[in-house]
Design a protein around this motif. Structure first.
Motif, PDB file in Angstrom:
ATOM      1  N   VAL A   1     -22.590  31.273   1.956  1.00 46.82           N
ATOM      2  CA  VAL A   1     -23.610  30.249   2.190  1.00 46.82           C
ATOM      3  C   VAL A   1     -23.908  29.507   0.890  1.00 46.82           C
ATOM      4  O   VAL A   1     -23.975  28.286   0.866  1.00 46.82           O
ATOM      5  CB  VAL A   1     -24.895  30.864   2.780  1.00 46.82           C
ATOM      6  CG1 VAL A   1     -25.976  29.822   2.916  1.00 46.82           C
ATOM      7  CG2 VAL A   1     -24.610  31.489   4.137  1.00 46.82           C
TER       8      VAL A   1
ATOM      9  N   ASP B   1     -20.943  27.188  -0.059  1.00 47.14           N
ATOM     10  CA  ASP B   1     -20.891  26.008   0.802  1.00 47.14           C
ATOM     11  C   ASP B   1     -22.054  25.069   0.517  1.00 47.14           C
ATOM     12  O   ASP B   1     -21.912  23.846   0.574  1.00 47.14           O
ATOM     13  CB  ASP B   1     -20.893  26.416   2.278  1.00 47.14           C
ATOM     14  CG  ASP B   1     -19.556  26.986   2.719  1.00 47.14           C
ATOM     15  OD1 ASP B   1     -18.550  26.708   2.043  1.00 47.14           O
ATOM     16  OD2 ASP B   1     -19.522  27.708   3.733  1.00 47.14           O
ATOM     17  N   PHE B   2     -23.226  25.628   0.219  1.00 44.01           N
ATOM     18  CA  PHE B   2     -24.380  24.791  -0.081  1.00 44.01           C
ATOM     19  C   PHE B   2     -24.160  24.003  -1.363  1.00 44.01           C
ATOM     20  O   PHE B   2     -24.466  22.815  -1.437  1.00 44.01           O
ATOM     21  CB  PHE B   2     -25.654  25.634  -0.192  1.00 44.01           C
ATOM     22  CG  PHE B   2     -26.868  24.812  -0.474  1.00 44.01           C
ATOM     23  CD1 PHE B   2     -27.483  24.101   0.544  1.00 44.01           C
ATOM     24  CD2 PHE B   2     -27.375  24.708  -1.753  1.00 44.01           C
ATOM     25  CE1 PHE B   2     -28.589  23.312   0.295  1.00 44.01           C
ATOM     26  CE2 PHE B   2     -28.480  23.934  -2.026  1.00 44.01           C
ATOM     27  CZ  PHE B   2     -29.090  23.234  -0.992  1.00 44.01           C
TER      28      PHE B   2
ATOM     29  N   ALA C   1     -24.145  20.056  -1.725  1.00 43.43           N
ATOM     30  CA  ALA C   1     -25.102  19.416  -2.629  1.00 43.43           C
ATOM     31  C   ALA C   1     -24.389  18.526  -3.644  1.00 43.43           C
ATOM     32  O   ALA C   1     -24.836  17.411  -3.930  1.00 43.43           O
ATOM     33  CB  ALA C   1     -25.934  20.475  -3.346  1.00 43.43           C
TER      34      ALA C   1
ATOM     35  N   LEU D   1     -21.021  24.018   5.990  1.00 47.74           N
ATOM     36  CA  LEU D   1     -22.287  24.691   5.715  1.00 47.74           C
ATOM     37  C   LEU D   1     -22.962  25.122   7.017  1.00 47.74           C
ATOM     38  O   LEU D   1     -23.424  26.258   7.140  1.00 47.74           O
ATOM     39  CB  LEU D   1     -23.205  23.785   4.901  1.00 47.74           C
ATOM     40  CG  LEU D   1     -24.590  24.330   4.560  1.00 47.74           C
ATOM     41  CD1 LEU D   1     -24.469  25.604   3.734  1.00 47.74           C
ATOM     42  CD2 LEU D   1     -25.395  23.283   3.807  1.00 47.74           C
TER      43      LEU D   1
END
Length: 103
Positions: free
Chosen positions: A17, A20-21, A25, A46
């Protein structure tokens, strides 16, 4: 899938997570206003990663148990988890200050 109050995202296993975040971003920062069009793949990755955890019955049960424990503690004491954590941090700071003064 059951909705539980609070942000369960913070409680998600952070391996995939978080990666992927960060990818999403960075894409959003790079593309600015065009982010919804340019970062669809990263956003979908995400969402899929988060969905994997939130549709997991074991994870859902764990989050539900934690929530019910927090709610029961609040009903017993009248003090929220956030406020209790602040009070504990403040008491630790006070203890450290007292130790430094006594030296």
């Amino acid at each position: 899938m059951c909705y539980l109050p609070g942000s369960n995202l913070r409680r998600c296993p952070h391996g995939n997570v978080a990666a992927d975040f960060i990818t999403f971003a960075n894409c959003a920062k790079e593309h600015g206003l065009f982010m919804p069009f340019s970062c669809q793949e990263q956003g979908q990755n995400l969402k899929n990663c988060i969905r994997k955890y939130f549709e997991d019955p074991e994870f859902e049960k764990k989050m539900q148990e934690e929530y019910l424990e927090e709610r029961a503690e609040y009903r017993r004491t009248g003090i929220s988890k956030k406020k209790r954590e602040r009070m504990e941090a403040l008491s630790q700071l006070n203890a450290q200050a007292n130790q430094q003064q006594s030296k």
